[in-house]
Write a protein that holds these residues in place. Structure first.
Motif, PDB file in Angstrom:
ATOM      1  N   ARG A  99     -79.283 -54.125 -16.730  1.00  0.00           N
ATOM      2  CA  ARG A  99     -79.604 -54.872 -17.880  1.00  0.00           C
ATOM      3  C   ARG A  99     -78.711 -54.586 -18.934  1.00  0.00           C
ATOM      4  O   ARG A  99     -78.167 -53.286 -19.429  1.00  0.00           O
ATOM      5  CB  ARG A  99     -81.045 -54.562 -18.380  1.00  0.00           C
ATOM      6  CG  ARG A  99     -81.875 -54.915 -17.237  1.00  0.00           C
ATOM      7  CD  ARG A  99     -83.422 -54.935 -17.621  1.00  0.00           C
ATOM      8  NE  ARG A  99     -84.368 -55.549 -16.768  1.00  0.00           N
ATOM      9  CZ  ARG A  99     -85.535 -54.955 -16.731  1.00  0.00           C
ATOM     10  NH1 ARG A  99     -86.108 -54.091 -17.341  1.00  0.00           N
ATOM     11  NH2 ARG A  99     -86.376 -55.474 -15.812  1.00  0.00           N
ATOM     12  N   ASP A 100     -78.485 -55.902 -19.691  1.00  0.00           N
ATOM     13  CA  ASP A 100     -77.487 -55.628 -20.926  1.00  0.00           C
ATOM     14  C   ASP A 100     -78.384 -55.237 -21.931  1.00  0.00           C
ATOM     15  O   ASP A 100     -79.604 -55.555 -22.121  1.00  0.00           O
ATOM     16  CB  ASP A 100     -77.074 -57.096 -21.389  1.00  0.00           C
ATOM     17  CG  ASP A 100     -75.833 -57.461 -20.367  1.00  0.00           C
ATOM     18  OD1 ASP A 100     -75.783 -58.668 -20.209  1.00  0.00           O
ATOM     19  OD2 ASP A 100     -75.277 -56.871 -19.660  1.00  0.00           O
ATOM     20  N   VAL A 101     -78.073 -54.191 -22.809  1.00  0.00           N
ATOM     21  CA  VAL A 101     -78.477 -53.702 -24.120  1.00  0.00           C
ATOM     22  C   VAL A 101     -77.571 -53.407 -25.148  1.00  0.00           C
ATOM     23  O   VAL A 101     -76.278 -53.469 -24.961  1.00  0.00           O
ATOM     24  CB  VAL A 101     -79.104 -52.393 -23.700  1.00  0.00           C
ATOM     25  CG1 VAL A 101     -80.036 -52.638 -22.309  1.00  0.00           C
ATOM     26  CG2 VAL A 101     -78.303 -51.174 -23.120  1.00  0.00           C
ATOM     27  N   PHE A 102     -78.213 -52.999 -26.322  1.00  0.00           N
ATOM     28  CA  PHE A 102     -77.167 -53.075 -27.373  1.00  0.00           C
ATOM     29  C   PHE A 102     -78.037 -51.415 -28.094  1.00  0.00           C
ATOM     30  O   PHE A 102     -78.807 -51.479 -28.337  1.00  0.00           O
ATOM     31  CB  PHE A 102     -77.414 -54.015 -28.463  1.00  0.00           C
ATOM     32  CG  PHE A 102     -76.650 -55.232 -28.195  1.00  0.00           C
ATOM     33  CD1 PHE A 102     -77.365 -56.063 -27.608  1.00  0.00           C
ATOM     34  CD2 PHE A 102     -75.242 -55.405 -28.162  1.00  0.00           C
ATOM     35  CE1 PHE A 102     -76.774 -57.482 -27.258  1.00  0.00           C
ATOM     36  CE2 PHE A 102     -74.618 -56.479 -27.931  1.00  0.00           C
ATOM     37  CZ  PHE A 102     -75.379 -57.721 -27.331  1.00  0.00           C
ATOM     38  N   TYR A 103     -76.922 -50.532 -27.899  1.00  0.00           N
ATOM     39  CA  TYR A 103     -77.202 -49.503 -28.712  1.00  0.00           C
ATOM     40  C   TYR A 103     -76.828 -49.353 -30.213  1.00  0.00           C
ATOM     41  O   TYR A 103     -75.936 -49.858 -30.513  1.00  0.00           O
ATOM     42  CB  TYR A 103     -76.450 -48.220 -28.206  1.00  0.00           C
ATOM     43  CG  TYR A 103     -76.627 -47.892 -26.460  1.00  0.00           C
ATOM     44  CD1 TYR A 103     -77.892 -47.587 -25.990  1.00  0.00           C
ATOM     45  CD2 TYR A 103     -75.595 -48.017 -25.707  1.00  0.00           C
ATOM     46  CE1 TYR A 103     -77.895 -47.762 -24.712  1.00  0.00           C
ATOM     47  CE2 TYR A 103     -75.421 -47.895 -24.512  1.00  0.00           C
ATOM     48  CZ  TYR A 103     -76.716 -47.705 -23.920  1.00  0.00           C
ATOM     49  OH  TYR A 103     -76.795 -47.599 -22.546  1.00  0.00           O
ATOM     50  N   CYS A 104     -77.815 -49.087 -31.002  1.00  0.00           N
ATOM     51  CA  CYS A 104     -77.781 -49.101 -32.463  1.00  0.00           C
ATOM     52  C   CYS A 104     -77.488 -48.038 -33.235  1.00  0.00           C
ATOM     53  O   CYS A 104     -78.093 -46.791 -32.608  1.00  0.00           O
ATOM     54  CB  CYS A 104     -79.005 -49.652 -32.953  1.00  0.00           C
ATOM     55  SG  CYS A 104     -78.997 -50.175 -34.885  1.00  0.00           S
ATOM     56  N   TRP A 105     -76.412 -48.036 -34.094  1.00  0.00           N
ATOM     57  CA  TRP A 105     -76.257 -46.849 -34.952  1.00  0.00           C
ATOM     58  C   TRP A 105     -76.114 -47.533 -36.580  1.00  0.00           C
ATOM     59  O   TRP A 105     -75.518 -48.486 -36.612  1.00  0.00           O
ATOM     60  CB  TRP A 105     -75.014 -46.239 -34.678  1.00  0.00           C
ATOM     61  CG  TRP A 105     -74.609 -45.146 -35.299  1.00  0.00           C
ATOM     62  CD1 TRP A 105     -74.952 -43.824 -35.297  1.00  0.00           C
ATOM     63  CD2 TRP A 105     -73.518 -45.036 -36.282  1.00  0.00           C
ATOM     64  NE1 TRP A 105     -74.353 -43.013 -36.236  1.00  0.00           N
ATOM     65  CE2 TRP A 105     -73.557 -43.874 -37.034  1.00  0.00           C
ATOM     66  CE3 TRP A 105     -72.839 -46.150 -36.733  1.00  0.00           C
ATOM     67  CZ2 TRP A 105     -72.549 -43.527 -38.090  1.00  0.00           C
ATOM     68  CZ3 TRP A 105     -71.740 -45.770 -38.052  1.00  0.00           C
ATOM     69  CH2 TRP A 105     -71.710 -44.620 -38.326  1.00  0.00           C
ATOM     70  N   LYS A 106     -76.531 -46.585 -37.420  1.00  0.00           N
ATOM     71  CA  LYS A 106     -76.550 -46.812 -38.586  1.00  0.00           C
ATOM     72  C   LYS A 106     -75.701 -45.706 -39.371  1.00  0.00           C
ATOM     73  O   LYS A 106     -75.994 -44.478 -39.261  1.00  0.00           O
ATOM     74  CB  LYS A 106     -77.979 -47.121 -39.454  1.00  0.00           C
ATOM     75  CG  LYS A 106     -77.751 -47.480 -40.650  1.00  0.00           C
ATOM     76  CD  LYS A 106     -79.336 -47.708 -41.346  1.00  0.00           C
ATOM     77  CE  LYS A 106     -79.356 -48.377 -42.752  1.00  0.00           C
ATOM     78  NZ  LYS A 106     -80.725 -48.605 -43.003  1.00  0.00           N
ATOM     79  N   LEU A 107     -74.711 -46.102 -40.421  1.00  0.00           N
ATOM     80  CA  LEU A 107     -74.062 -45.079 -41.265  1.00  0.00           C
ATOM     81  C   LEU A 107     -75.008 -44.062 -41.507  1.00  0.00           C
ATOM     82  O   LEU A 107     -76.190 -44.059 -42.164  1.00  0.00           O
ATOM     83  CB  LEU A 107     -73.488 -45.763 -42.327  1.00  0.00           C
ATOM     84  CG  LEU A 107     -72.399 -44.878 -43.214  1.00  0.00           C
ATOM     85  CD1 LEU A 107     -71.241 -44.194 -42.365  1.00  0.00           C
ATOM     86  CD2 LEU A 107     -71.949 -45.516 -44.331  1.00  0.00           C
ATOM     87  N   GLY A 108     -74.554 -42.608 -41.423  1.00  0.00           N
ATOM     88  CA  GLY A 108     -75.561 -41.630 -42.000  1.00  0.00           C
ATOM     89  C   GLY A 108     -76.129 -40.890 -40.835  1.00  0.00           C
ATOM     90  O   GLY A 108     -76.628 -39.787 -40.797  1.00  0.00           O
ATOM     91  N   GLU A 109     -76.381 -41.772 -39.785  1.00  0.00           N
ATOM     92  CA  GLU A 109     -77.167 -41.195 -38.683  1.00  0.00           C
ATOM     93  C   GLU A 109     -76.156 -40.224 -37.708  1.00  0.00           C
ATOM     94  O   GLU A 109     -75.051 -40.699 -37.623  1.00  0.00           O
ATOM     95  CB  GLU A 109     -78.082 -42.032 -37.639  1.00  0.00           C
ATOM     96  CG  GLU A 109     -78.768 -43.143 -38.585  1.00  0.00           C
ATOM     97  CD  GLU A 109     -79.310 -44.209 -37.854  1.00  0.00           C
ATOM     98  OE1 GLU A 109     -80.500 -44.745 -38.184  1.00  0.00           O
ATOM     99  OE2 GLU A 109     -78.587 -44.623 -36.684  1.00  0.00           O
ATOM    100  N   PRO A 110     -76.679 -39.237 -37.068  1.00  0.00           N
ATOM    101  CA  PRO A 110     -75.982 -38.299 -36.142  1.00  0.00           C
ATOM    102  C   PRO A 110     -75.512 -38.945 -35.000  1.00  0.00           C
ATOM    103  O   PRO A 110     -74.483 -38.420 -34.373  1.00  0.00           O
ATOM    104  CB  PRO A 110     -76.912 -37.254 -36.101  1.00  0.00           C
ATOM    105  CG  PRO A 110     -78.292 -37.513 -36.255  1.00  0.00           C
ATOM    106  CD  PRO A 110     -78.232 -38.782 -37.103  1.00  0.00           C
TER     107      PRO A 110
END
Length: 144
Positions: A99-110
């Motif tokens: 399945r297609d997914v999107f892994y999310c990351w935000k500035l400052g997260e490890p």
């Protein structure tokens, strides 16, 4: 062809992505400030009487916009999707169990995180945004 990341690959790119996103967020804020200053400066100007300061501010805002487009292009070349210039939110395309997914990351997260226990079992799942910690990590799942 779009880059498909594993969680591990996405996390390995974070040092470079983080540097690009940090500059992107900073310059986006500067661009917003210049646009506001430009708008205020144009209040007293007209096409017949252009304001020199407004023209300078407009040129600075345009230069910042070009730089911002360059940072977004750098992220795109890496296969990373910019989702929030002001927040530093990006997505990495991935696949889990086909399945297609999107892994999310935000500035400052490890790191990029996801919650495999949250994956739906039905054949045609709805789009799901699954928080896995106090921050904004999630996996977006598109039905197959």
């Amino acid at each position: 062809m779009e880059k498909i990341f594993t969680v591990e690959e996405a996390n390995r790119t974070l040092p470079l992505v983080s540097r690009i996103v940090e500059v992107l967020v900073r310059e986006h804020r500067m661009w917003e400030d210049k646009v506001r200053e430009f708008e205020l400066a144009t209040v007293g100007s007209s096409p017949e009487r252009p304001d020199a300061i407004a023209e300078l501010l407009q040129a600075e805002a345009q230069r910042l916009a070009i730089d911002i487009e360059g940072y977004i292009a750098e992220l795109n070349e890496l296969g990373v999707i910019c989702k929030g210039m002001g927040t530093g939110l990006v997505d990495f395309r991935g696949q889990i169990d086909g399945r297609d997914v999107f892994y999310c990351w935000k500035l400052g997260e490890p790191s990029v995180l996801y919650n495999p226990a949250a994956l739906p079992t039905s054949r045609y799942p709805p789009v799901i945004l699954t928080p896995v910690c106090e921050n904004t990590h999630y996996v977006t799942i598109r039905g197959t």
